[in-house]
Design a protein around this motif. Structure first.
Motif, PDB file in Angstrom:
ATOM      1  N   ILE A  33      -2.868   2.338  -5.705  1.00 43.57           N
ATOM      2  CA  ILE A  33      -1.606   2.910  -5.224  1.00 43.57           C
ATOM      3  C   ILE A  33      -1.579   2.937  -3.698  1.00 43.57           C
ATOM      4  CG2 ILE A  33      -0.228   5.031  -5.149  1.00 43.57           C
ATOM      5  CD1 ILE A  33      -1.186   5.524  -8.056  1.00 43.57           C
ATOM      6  N   ALA A  34      -2.701   3.316  -3.082  1.00 37.26           N
ATOM      7  CA  ALA A  34      -2.774   3.344  -1.619  1.00 37.26           C
ATOM      8  C   ALA A  34      -2.606   1.943  -1.040  1.00 37.26           C
ATOM      9  CB  ALA A  34      -4.101   3.952  -1.169  1.00 37.26           C
ATOM     10  N   SER A  35      -3.122   0.920  -1.721  1.00 38.35           N
ATOM     11  CA  SER A  35      -2.961  -0.444  -1.210  1.00 38.35           C
ATOM     12  C   SER A  35      -1.507  -0.890  -1.252  1.00 38.35           C
ATOM     13  CB  SER A  35      -3.842  -1.418  -2.002  1.00 38.35           C
ATOM     14  OG  SER A  35      -3.327  -1.648  -3.282  1.00 38.35           O
ATOM     15  N   ILE A  36      -0.757  -0.421  -2.259  1.00 43.12           N
ATOM     16  CA  ILE A  36       0.676  -0.746  -2.313  1.00 43.12           C
ATOM     17  C   ILE A  36       1.415  -0.034  -1.192  1.00 43.12           C
ATOM     18  CG2 ILE A  36       2.783  -0.447  -3.675  1.00 43.12           C
ATOM     19  CD1 ILE A  36       1.048  -0.904  -6.177  1.00 43.12           C
ATOM     20  N   ILE A  37       1.099   1.219  -0.978  1.00 39.75           N
ATOM     21  CA  ILE A  37       1.762   1.994   0.074  1.00 39.75           C
ATOM     22  C   ILE A  37       1.428   1.441   1.450  1.00 39.75           C
ATOM     23  CG2 ILE A  37       1.865   4.272   1.181  1.00 39.75           C
ATOM     24  CD1 ILE A  37       1.443   5.448  -1.659  1.00 39.75           C
ATOM     25  N   LEU A  38       0.170   1.046   1.652  1.00 43.51           N
ATOM     26  CA  LEU A  38      -0.275   0.603   2.975  1.00 43.51           C
ATOM     27  C   LEU A  38      -0.095  -0.891   3.213  1.00 43.51           C
ATOM     28  CD1 LEU A  38      -3.493   2.768   3.296  1.00 43.51           C
ATOM     29  CD2 LEU A  38      -1.282   3.144   4.379  1.00 43.51           C
ATOM     30  N   CYS A  39       0.592  -1.576   2.337  1.00 43.75           N
ATOM     31  CA  CYS A  39       0.786  -3.012   2.562  1.00 43.75           C
ATOM     32  C   CYS A  39       1.622  -3.258   3.812  1.00 43.75           C
ATOM     33  CB  CYS A  39       1.394  -3.690   1.342  1.00 43.75           C
ATOM     34  SG  CYS A  39       3.142  -3.429   1.098  1.00 43.75           S
ATOM     35  N   TRP A  40       2.352  -2.268   4.274  1.00 45.68           N
ATOM     36  CA  TRP A  40       3.179  -2.420   5.478  1.00 45.68           C
ATOM     37  C   TRP A  40       2.365  -2.303   6.752  1.00 45.68           C
ATOM     38  CZ3 TRP A  40       7.164  -4.665   3.844  1.00 45.68           C
ATOM     39  CH2 TRP A  40       7.685  -4.363   2.598  1.00 45.68           C
ATOM     40  N   CYS A  41       1.071  -2.032   6.663  1.00 41.61           N
ATOM     41  CA  CYS A  41       0.187  -1.973   7.835  1.00 41.61           C
ATOM     42  C   CYS A  41      -0.371  -3.362   8.116  1.00 41.61           C
ATOM     43  CB  CYS A  41      -0.942  -0.970   7.613  1.00 41.61           C
ATOM     44  SG  CYS A  41      -0.386   0.711   7.426  1.00 41.61           S
ATOM     45  N   TYR A  42       0.519  -4.315   8.311  1.00 41.10           N
ATOM     46  CA  TYR A  42       0.201  -5.710   8.587  1.00 41.10           C
ATOM     47  C   TYR A  42      -0.602  -6.366   7.473  1.00 41.10           C
ATOM     48  CZ  TYR A  42       1.838  -4.368  13.145  1.00 41.10           C
ATOM     49  OH  TYR A  42       2.612  -3.895  14.159  1.00 41.10           O
ATOM     50  N   GLY A  43      -0.661  -5.754   6.301  1.00 42.60           N
ATOM     51  CA  GLY A  43      -1.305  -6.357   5.156  1.00 42.60           C
ATOM     52  C   GLY A  43      -2.814  -6.282   5.144  1.00 42.60           C
ATOM     53  N   VAL A  44      -3.424  -5.722   6.178  1.00 32.28           N
ATOM     54  CA  VAL A  44      -4.878  -5.750   6.280  1.00 32.28           C
ATOM     55  C   VAL A  44      -5.512  -4.542   5.603  1.00 32.28           C
ATOM     56  CG1 VAL A  44      -6.818  -5.793   7.881  1.00 32.28           C
ATOM     57  CG2 VAL A  44      -4.768  -7.084   8.408  1.00 32.28           C
ATOM     58  N   LEU A  45      -5.061  -3.361   5.913  1.00 28.69           N
ATOM     59  CA  LEU A  45      -5.661  -2.158   5.349  1.00 28.69           C
ATOM     60  C   LEU A  45      -5.467  -2.098   3.839  1.00 28.69           C
ATOM     61  CD1 LEU A  45      -7.191   0.426   5.891  1.00 28.69           C
ATOM     62  CD2 LEU A  45      -5.027   1.548   6.377  1.00 28.69           C
ATOM     63  N   GLY A  46      -4.286  -2.382   3.382  1.00 27.18           N
ATOM     64  CA  GLY A  46      -4.020  -2.399   1.950  1.00 27.18           C
ATOM     65  C   GLY A  46      -4.795  -3.493   1.233  1.00 27.18           C
ATOM     66  N   LEU A  47      -4.996  -4.630   1.904  1.00 27.12           N
ATOM     67  CA  LEU A  47      -5.771  -5.723   1.343  1.00 27.12           C
ATOM     68  C   LEU A  47      -7.215  -5.293   1.101  1.00 27.12           C
ATOM     69  CD1 LEU A  47      -5.583  -8.781   0.633  1.00 27.12           C
ATOM     70  CD2 LEU A  47      -6.405  -9.222   2.933  1.00 27.12           C
ATOM     71  N   ILE A  48      -7.782  -4.607   2.060  1.00 29.29           N
ATOM     72  CA  ILE A  48      -9.156  -4.108   1.925  1.00 29.29           C
ATOM     73  C   ILE A  48      -9.256  -3.122   0.767  1.00 29.29           C
ATOM     74  CG2 ILE A  48     -10.947  -2.735   3.067  1.00 29.29           C
ATOM     75  CD1 ILE A  48      -9.924  -3.992   5.729  1.00 29.29           C
ATOM     76  N   LEU A  49      -8.309  -2.201   0.672  1.00 26.17           N
ATOM     77  CA  LEU A  49      -8.338  -1.209  -0.399  1.00 26.17           C
ATOM     78  C   LEU A  49      -8.182  -1.849  -1.778  1.00 26.17           C
ATOM     79  CD1 LEU A  49      -6.239   1.713   1.121  1.00 26.17           C
ATOM     80  CD2 LEU A  49      -8.718   1.501   0.973  1.00 26.17           C
ATOM     81  N   SER A  50      -7.308  -2.833  -1.890  1.00 33.85           N
ATOM     82  CA  SER A  50      -7.117  -3.478  -3.190  1.00 33.85           C
ATOM     83  C   SER A  50      -8.338  -4.294  -3.598  1.00 33.85           C
ATOM     84  CB  SER A  50      -5.856  -4.339  -3.191  1.00 33.85           C
ATOM     85  OG  SER A  50      -5.951  -5.370  -2.246  1.00 33.85           O
ATOM     86  N   ILE A  51      -9.012  -4.907  -2.648  1.00 33.02           N
ATOM     87  CA  ILE A  51     -10.230  -5.653  -2.966  1.00 33.02           C
ATOM     88  C   ILE A  51     -11.327  -4.701  -3.432  1.00 33.02           C
ATOM     89  CG2 ILE A  51     -12.105  -7.022  -1.953  1.00 33.02           C
ATOM     90  CD1 ILE A  51      -9.928  -8.440  -0.283  1.00 33.02           C
TER      91      ILE A  51
END
Length: 112
Positions: free
Chosen positions: A17-35
């Motif tokens: 859920i946090a990766s979906i919310i944080l995808c607007w942070c240039y895609g990097v932070l949410g990408l790390i969380l989803s991985i």
């Protein structure tokens, strides 16, 4: 033997859920969380497959894994969009952070 819940399912869901919310942070932070969430999901899935009769919440794990995959896809798409935007406008214009220069460059590109 008493059945127990799979480890880290709640954490995987929260990270997804946090990766979906944080995808607007240039895609990097949410990408790390989803991985991280997907790695944890794979480990929990292996634990379940080793002894399926010992665990009860495999459906919650599948849901958390799906949320993490959606977060991964959204983050990759947004990262591609950001890279495309920088290539289209130009790195020098983006780094200048001058709104008038950005608007001028966009008008030049759209009028050609």
């Amino acid at each position: 033997m008493e059945q127990q819940k799979l480890p880290n399912v709640t954490l995987i869901l929260v990270l997804g859920i946090a990766s979906i919310i944080l995808c607007w942070c240039y895609g990097v932070l949410g990408l790390i969380l989803s991985i991280i969430a997907l790695i944890l999901a794979m480990n929990s899935s292996k634990t379940y497959k080793a002894n399926p009769e010992d665990y009860t919440n495999y459906s919650a794990l599948k849901t958390a894994k799906l949320v993490s995959i959606i977060g991964l896809v959204l983050n990759i798409l947004f990262l591609i969009f950001i890279i495309g935007f920088i290539m289209w406008i130009g790195w020098d214009v983006v780094m200048s952070q001058d709104q008038e220069l950005i608007q001028e460059r966009m008008n030049e590109l759209l009028n050609n």
